[in-house]
Scaffold this motif. Structure first.
Motif, PDB file in Angstrom:
ATOM      1  N   ILE A  72       8.925  62.079   5.200  1.00 22.82           N
ATOM      2  CA  ILE A  72       8.959  62.453   6.611  1.00 22.82           C
ATOM      3  C   ILE A  72       8.260  61.354   7.414  1.00 22.82           C
ATOM      4  CG2 ILE A  72       8.394  64.227   8.304  1.00 22.82           C
ATOM      5  CD1 ILE A  72       8.140  66.203   5.969  1.00 22.82           C
ATOM      6  N   THR A  82      12.271  76.816   1.376  1.00 24.81           N
ATOM      7  CA  THR A  82      11.117  76.417   2.189  1.00 24.81           C
ATOM      8  C   THR A  82      10.062  75.782   1.299  1.00 24.81           C
ATOM      9  OG1 THR A  82      11.539  78.213   3.749  1.00 24.81           O
ATOM     10  CG2 THR A  82       9.352  77.203   3.801  1.00 24.81           C
ATOM     11  N   ILE A  97      11.827  71.263  10.212  1.00 19.98           N
ATOM     12  CA  ILE A  97      10.421  71.017   9.890  1.00 19.98           C
ATOM     13  C   ILE A  97       9.566  71.670  10.969  1.00 19.98           C
ATOM     14  CG2 ILE A  97       8.646  69.256   9.545  1.00 19.98           C
ATOM     15  CD1 ILE A  97      10.795  67.388   8.546  1.00 19.98           C
ATOM     16  N   ILE A 153      13.747  61.524   8.621  1.00 12.42           N
ATOM     17  CA  ILE A 153      13.441  61.913   7.243  1.00 12.42           C
ATOM     18  C   ILE A 153      14.342  61.126   6.302  1.00 12.42           C
ATOM     19  CG2 ILE A 153      12.695  64.266   7.830  1.00 12.42           C
ATOM     20  CD1 ILE A 153      15.419  65.258   6.799  1.00 12.42           C
ATOM     21  N   TYR A 198       2.971  71.255   6.916  1.00 15.05           N
ATOM     22  CA  TYR A 198       4.334  71.228   7.438  1.00 15.05           C
ATOM     23  C   TYR A 198       5.222  72.130   6.586  1.00 15.05           C
ATOM     24  CZ  TYR A 198       3.054  67.217  10.321  1.00 15.05           C
ATOM     25  OH  TYR A 198       2.462  66.392  11.257  1.00 15.05           O
ATOM     26  N   SER A 199       5.915  73.036   7.249  1.00 17.37           N
ATOM     27  CA  SER A 199       6.904  73.874   6.562  1.00 17.37           C
ATOM     28  C   SER A 199       8.258  73.187   6.669  1.00 17.37           C
ATOM     29  CB  SER A 199       6.978  75.267   7.197  1.00 17.37           C
ATOM     30  OG  SER A 199       5.744  75.943   7.074  1.00 17.37           O
ATOM     31  N   VAL A 200       8.821  72.848   5.531  1.00 20.96           N
ATOM     32  CA  VAL A 200      10.100  72.140   5.484  1.00 20.96           C
ATOM     33  C   VAL A 200      11.149  73.099   4.929  1.00 20.96           C
ATOM     34  CG1 VAL A 200      11.342  70.156   4.577  1.00 20.96           C
ATOM     35  CG2 VAL A 200       8.899  69.958   5.115  1.00 20.96           C
ATOM     36  N   GLN A 201      12.118  73.433   5.749  1.00 18.64           N
ATOM     37  CA  GLN A 201      13.191  74.343   5.339  1.00 18.64           C
ATOM     38  C   GLN A 201      14.482  73.544   5.204  1.00 18.64           C
ATOM     39  OE1 GLN A 201      13.905  77.735   7.907  1.00 18.64           O
ATOM     40  NE2 GLN A 201      14.419  79.018   6.151  1.00 18.64           N
ATOM     41  N   ILE A 202      15.028  73.558   4.001  1.00 13.66           N
ATOM     42  CA  ILE A 202      16.222  72.775   3.708  1.00 13.66           C
ATOM     43  C   ILE A 202      17.379  73.725   3.457  1.00 13.66           C
ATOM     44  CG2 ILE A 202      17.259  71.103   2.145  1.00 13.66           C
ATOM     45  CD1 ILE A 202      14.566  69.904   1.681  1.00 13.66           C
ATOM     46  N   VAL A 226      18.040  70.279   8.005  1.00 17.86           N
ATOM     47  CA  VAL A 226      16.633  70.387   7.626  1.00 17.86           C
ATOM     48  C   VAL A 226      15.844  70.733   8.879  1.00 17.86           C
ATOM     49  CG1 VAL A 226      14.610  69.170   6.707  1.00 17.86           C
ATOM     50  CG2 VAL A 226      16.879  68.706   5.752  1.00 17.86           C
TER      51      VAL A 226
END
Length: 1292
Positions: free
Chosen positions: A503, A532, A566, A546, A481-485, A564
């Motif tokens: 998550i 990321t 995902i 989340i 999972y690519s998590v971009q905050i 965020v």
């Protein structure tokens, strides 16, 4: 019947002494001359394990249990064939002489923890029955040591077949010390045993702690544990200190149902006396946690001098939950360089539908961490954890990254558990072959693993063992999972703290993951930047929630999260979470942890619930209608119940006696007609608060079964110890759906050792003071916040509703944790006066908080009884900077697609009088009242004149886009008394409705000044356009009678109307064959001329036989369902919900009385009541010390025709509201009608602001009618419930 006495003789004829005969001090005897068990000799071989420091110097004791003749009693193992007993790797042989016990079932082995090296690792015990030449093998392979394993000094062991302990090549009778490991037996033995977690609370009294040796015995219906020394506390090294809590582990076999605990000590040490509050025994395998109250001394010089007490469990404090099951967890460390670890490993097991165990660390101490998880080793653990169901979907393993060498290379994990019917086991293998290390691989210390194969062993009916190996079908995928905050672009938005994310998906969650390495930036979480992160986890399915948090470390810890995103790298699903919140101790609500839901998510958000009130609200919501209560699990299971559920408000006042307080858990049970009872309703606080303190007033919002008219209420608590006494001074119960509040003056003890010794009491509500608080209807309210940047708010939100039958007061909408956030719909329960159908809604925000603006989309109201829907649309900002630049909005009600009101604009012309000093510099406000409600507060700011409200001037103000009020009837004018010359003499006000081209005049001609006239700055004026008629003498009433389906009549019916002013004559409705009335399911209408009765309060209805009519013996009844009476001159409507069977009688003395259920007052009637009236307000202050106040006091009086607005109670040169004093005031306003409520409040100013109000008496000086509003409560932030305002109601 003759009594039979039997004598038994036991011959001994032997020594019980050391140095005599066989040195035994214990002998077992059988009755002489009777058949019974034979004497037997048991040869005991005790095999000490071959691990470092396995031997012990302590005194060891053994008890042997048999199937037929009980047990041997506890025997010391003193005389061994070795000179130094119980040494590492050594076998010691002992002989015990006892009665033949039959087949052996178990043994109990323990030591007394004495000597220099008391810790002992016991491998096994072999017992040979010399009479029958049978050897029993009791494997242990565990420590009996305070500092090892689970800290127990006692073990109960079961016999196993010799094949488990003897190598196949060993000849019969071998009995060596190094036996094969019992790898396949530990799980089954764990399932047969029960592990108790024993928690002991030492009291908070002087010298309550003890230095003595403490022991405990658990008694069950089948057996007891024997005396167990409590040496190894999991919480404190220095045990049993004052106000401390100790946790111990006690493991036993075949105890049965636990019913008693014996706790005591040996009275050794400098301070042996001990005060025990309670003992709690938790058995996860049974799913039961039991509390044994004590609240007494165990001391020679205190209480009754007893140092041993028997405690019995308090049934009300027993907590039940889903039983735990045993798992055998084997972790294999790889054969690679530096693969082993010193860190503490944890595991989480997941079943279907996201059901999972708690996160459990496998090692209990540092020594185990060093002993296990070595390179090329298998580390096996037996754990009791939650039952996740038949299928295990995945596991999560990780470690805490502590120790000298925390990095770990895991080969694979095996999880073995019993089959559901316990006739075999299944073993799941979870391949890993990855590093869990911050310096290797992807630098992650957490891995999620899915099963590859299942190995099942099952015993068949013929005794054979069937073994099946199969691969897992369609296991979950391991997904990246690519998590971009996105950190917000606001000042101070970035953070240097450690950030963690969890998550959640419909298939499970990731557990909390540390966001350590950003894939695109070296300096993470900077203002206006996106970071990321890659998270590897088993497929979560559809992600919907989340949780973000940080640890608030480093210099700049505050963090503003914008959003965020995902991304599932496997199927390319994308999930967006709109945040727009601070995670900060200093900003917004001071929280470091927040939940965010996916942008499109519309499902359940009950995970936001944290307080009992949240769960009660869910039980009232419409979502419970389609749920099978039997299937509800988790926290909600304690709140759901069968039958119709309604809300209740319970208030409990605790007495001021020094022992009045209690920490116990209180409850109520409601008892209605025909003894219908609610469930026990617990009065629980939100987290972090417990008990009832002296003099406190605690209020609870609960829900329970609708038992109809409540006849009795039971109040009690779960305390069972002497320390749990509780003095209840007052109990209040409010039932909004019935419009009733009951106030009971209790003044009684609920205690074992006070009063009459009971901890619960039933109160008859016939002894209560009954207050009418107005009937409320339950509505489900859904609020949509718009999908715009910054659309969510922290401001307080207030709502006022208007309907055909009146309006509500302004009420605040509870924000809870995460309501009113961007693109979110929030649903909650509201209690609203029965004023439907609705016409409009006013929403106001106070513009405070870190996010003072709100984008409101729309609001839906759903009647929980009828299902009627009313929608209110807005779609704009409530803000001082955006949109319409207002903090208040009005929305027209839309029912079935039709708007209930029209839009218009108003022009307000204000004429200041031509008298000396008439002009004002103050800020002026008005509220316009009409047949469709009121306008809300309108500030008179922008006039055509530069200097407003000057002497003999007219100022004009325009208000556009307002909902039409219809015909106007009243105007309220006031000012804030600010400026150099605030006093104001007002001539008149003209209000023009521009859409109707109609002008309404409000004649004033009086001062609004604190120094002139009667010194009032608030005035109500009636509309001069409306003609006030003389009071009616005669009128016509229309009577509509609905007959139900349970009985019609051919006979006559008579009615008498009871009004506030007069009583009507009898109205007889004669039935005939030509004009037949009162048929089943029909409605009949009649007209009745009478003197004017005023407001109708009640109705007498009789069922009368026609003349010369034969009445049969069987009872004839008429089912009257509803009666509606309309006064034709003014149009007031009175509704009676009768739903009653009225028997046929010959005489008029038999009748039924019904009180009015609902009244709808017409606008014409309201206009007639709008005449100026002076009200005398008498306030009586209480007589307790400190009862008076120096604060500024305000009052609002509410009646059936309106309210006075907030008025200050003030008099020049007088010291008001002193202790025991009575203060008198006069307020001039328009007629309020029947007085319903008084709101009394103060501003908390002055040196002594706390105030004890005894009562308020309000008298209408024109009619002389006085209404008394009793109080008897403090208005003080530091006393009672901490409120500085009270709503007072007249008692019924």
């Amino acid at each position: 019947m003759q009594e039979v006495i039997q004598e038994y003789k036991f011959d001994a004829h032997r020594w019980l002494a050391r140095g005599k005969e066989d040195n035994e001090l214990v002998v077992e005897l059988v009755p002489t001359g009777q058949e019974g068990p034979e004497p037997n000799t048991y040869e005991i071989q005790v095999i000490t394990g071959n691990v470092p420091k396995a031997g012990t110097d302590a005194n060891v004791f053994l008890t042997i249990y048999g199937e037929e003749y009980g047990d041997t009693g506890e025997r010391p193992l003193k005389k061994s064939d070795k000179s130094n007993k119980f040494e590492q790797g050594q076998t010691d042989t002992f002989t015990i002489y006892a009665i033949d016990l039959g087949p052996l079932t178990k043994i109990r082995i323990r030591h007394d923890n004495s000597g220099n090296r008391p810790g002992w690792f016991l491998d096994r015990i072999d017992i040979t029955d010399m009479n029958n030449e049978i050897t029993y093998y009791f494997p242990c392979q565990r420590w009996l040591a305070v500092e090892e394993d689970d800290g127990q000094l006692s073990r109960e062991l079961l016999p196993v077949d010799e094949s488990y302990v003897l190598p196949p090549s060993m000849e019969e009778g071998g009995g060596g010390g190094d036996n094969a490991p019992l790898d396949n037996l530990a799980l089954e033995q764990k399932d047969k045993s029960t592990t108790f977690s024993v928690t002991i609370k030492t009291g908070d009294k002087k010298n309550a702690g003890t230095d003595a040796n403490v022991f405990i015995t658990l008694f069950g219906t089948q057996d007891d544990t024997g005396m167990t020394l409590l040496k190894s506390s999991k919480t404190n090294s220095d045990k049993f200190e004052r106000d401390s809590i100790e946790i111990f582990t006690v493991e036993t076999l075949d105890l049965g149902d636990l019913w008693k605990v014996r706790i005591g000590h040996d009275n050794t040490g400098k301070a042996p006396g001990w005060f025990v509050d309670w003992v709690e025994v938790d058995a996860p395998s049974l799913g039961k946690c039991m509390t044994f109250p004590c609240g007494r001394w165990l001391a020679k010089n205190e209480d009754d001098g007893t140092i041993v007490r028997d405690l019995f469990h308090a049934e009300l404090q027993t907590r039940r939950y889903t039983p735990f099951v045993p798992y055998e967890i084997t972790l294999y460390t790889s054969d690679v360089f530096a693969a082993g670890t010193d860190a503490n490993i944890f595991i989480v097991i997941y079943g279907c539908d996201a059901v999972c165990t708690q996160q459990k660390y496998l090692c209990t101490n540092k020594r185990e961490q060093k002993l296990f998880f070595e390179r090329k080793s298998a580390s096996r653990f037996i754990m009791e954890l939650e039952d996740v169901g038949e299928i295990i979907e995945k596991i999560r393993i990780g470690h805490d990254n502590t120790g000298m060498n925390p990095g770990w290379h895991c080969s694979h994990v095996d999880i073995r558990r019993l089959l559901p019917d316990k006739d075999g086991t299944e073993t799941l293998t979870f391949p890993c072959d990855r590093w869990l290390a911050t310096s290797e691989d992807d630098k992650k210390t957490i891995r999620e693993l899915v099963p590859y194969d299942i190995f099942t062993e099952k015993y068949m009916r013929d005794g054979s063992l069937r073994q099946v190996y199969k691969e897992v079908e369609e296991p979950l995928d391991i997904v990246l999972y690519s998590v971009q905050i996105f950190t917000g672009n606001v000042p101070g938005a970035g953070t240097d703290a450690k950030v963690y994310i969890t998550i959640y998906g419909d298939l499970g969650d990731t557990g909390e993951r540390y966001l350590g390495k950003s894939e695109n930036r070296t300096n993470k979480f900077e203002r206006g930047k996106a970071d990321t992160f890659i998270i590897e986890a088993a497929d979560l399915g559809v992600i919907y929630k989340i949780k973000l948090r940080h640890d608030s470390t480093k210099w700049c810890a505050d963090w503003y999260v914008e959003k965020v995103e995902i991304w599932n790298d496997t199927n390319e699903d994308e999930f967006l979470f709109l945040c727009g919140r601070w995670l900060s101790l200093k900003k917004e609500d001071g929280r470091l942890e927040r939940l965010f839901y996916e942008k499109e998510y519309t499902g359940d958000r009950s995970s936001n619930c944290s307080s009992p009130a949240d769960f009660w609200e869910i039980t009232l919501s419409s979502k419970m209608a389609d749920i099978d209560i039997a299937t509800v699990t988790g926290p909600m299971a304690d709140y759901v119940q069968e039958g119709p559920v309604i809300p209740y408000y319970v208030s409990v006042t605790t007495g001021k006696h020094r022992d009045a307080a209690t920490d116990s858990r209180a409850y109520v049970i409601l008892i209605g007609q025909e003894d219908e009872r609610s469930n026990r309703i617990w009065l629980d606080y939100p987290r972090g608060k417990k008990g009832f303190s002296c003099g406190s007033v605690e209020e609870f919002y609960v829900a329970g079964l609708d038992v109809g008219i409540i006849k009795k209420i039971e109040l009690g608590h779960d305390g069972a110890s002497p320390e749990s006494c509780w003095l209840v001074e007052e109990l209040c119960l409010a039932v909004p759906t019935q419009g009733t509040k009951y106030i009971l003056r209790c003044n009684c003890w609920l205690a074992k050792d006070r009063g009459d010794g009971v901890t619960s009491r039933v109160f008859d509500l016939l002894d209560a003071m009954v207050v009418n608080i107005g009937v409320k209807v339950l509505y489900e309210m859904t609020v949509w916040t718009g999908d715009v940047v910054g659309g969510g708010t922290d401001s307080s939100i207030f709502m006022t509703l208007y309907g055909i039958n009146g309006s509500t007061e302004e009420v605040q909408l509870d924000k809870k944790k995460a309501r009113f956030e961007r693109e979110q719909n929030d649903t909650f329960i509201m209690e609203i006066l029965d004023i439907a159908p609705f016409t409009k809604m006013r929403i106001r925000i106070d513009g405070l908080g870190s996010r003072p603006e709100w984008f409101l989309e729309r609001i839906l109201l759903k009647n929980m009884n009828t299902g009627d829907l009313t929608m209110f649309y807005y779609g704009d900002w409530l803000s001082q900077r955006k949109g319409k630049k207002t903090l208040v909005c009005e929305m027209c009600a839309v029912i079935d697609g039709e708007e209930m009101m029209e839009w218009t604009s108003y022009t307000v012309s204000v004429k200041t009088s031509d008298v000396l000093g008439a002009g004002t510099d103050a800020n002026v406000f008005i509220i316009i009242f009409g047949e469709n409600g009121d306008s809300g507060t309108l500030a008179l700011k922008q006039s055509a004149n530069w200097n407003k409200f000057e002497r003999n001037s007219t100022d004009t103000f325009n208000f556009s886009d307002m909902l039409s009020l219809g015909h106007l009837c009243k105007l309220r004018v006031w000012h804030d008394n600010k400026g150099i010359f605030p006093g104001w003499h007002l001539s008149h006000v003209d209000v023009k409705d521009n859409s109707r081209d109609e002008t309404f005049r409000f004649q004033c001609d009086c001062w609004l000044s604190k120094s002139e006239g009667d010194r009032q700055t608030v005035r109500d004026f009636a509309c001069a356009n409306n003609e006030i008629h003389d009071e009616l003498e005669e009128t016509t009433y229309e009577i509509v009678i609905e007959t139900g389906n349970r009985g019609e009549t051919r006979e006559n019916v008579w009615l008498i109307l009871e009004g506030r002013k007069n009583r009507s004559k009898e109205f007889l409705v004669e039935n005939s064959s030509r004009q037949r009335a009162f048929r089943k399911g029909t409605t009949d209408t009649f007209e009745f001329d009478s003197v004017y009765l005023g407001d109708i309060a009640s109705l007498c209805v009789g069922h009368l036989a026609r003349e010369d009519r034969f009445i049969p013996k069987r009872e004839l009844v008429w089912h009257v369902k509803t009666i509606t009476i309309t006064e034709m001159e003014y149009g007031n409507v009175y509704f009676f919900n009768c739903d009653s069977l009225i028997p046929l009688k010959r005489k008029r003395k038999y009748f039924k009385v019904f009180e009015v259920t609902k009244t709808t007052e017409s606008f014409a009637s309201k206009v007639q009541s709008l005449v100026p009236v002076k009200y005398e307000v008498i306030v009586t202050t209480g007589y307790e010390p400190g009862a008076g106040t120096d604060a500024n006091v305000f009052v609002t009086i509410f009646g059936s025709s309106g309210d006075t607005g907030k008025r200050e109670l003030k008099q020049k040169t007088r010291n008001l509201f002193e202790r025991g004093g009575t203060d008198r005031f006069f307020l001039e306003t328009l007629e309020l009608g029947e007085l319903r409520k008084v709101r009394l409040e103060h501003d908390g100013s002055g040196y002594c602001s706390g105030w004890l109000v005894d009562k308020v008496e309000v008298t209408n000086t024109s009619t002389g009618v006085a209404t008394i509003f009793t109080c008897g409560r403090w208005l003080d932030k530091k006393r009672g419930d901490g409120l500085t305002w009270r709503d007072l109601f007249p008692s019924v």
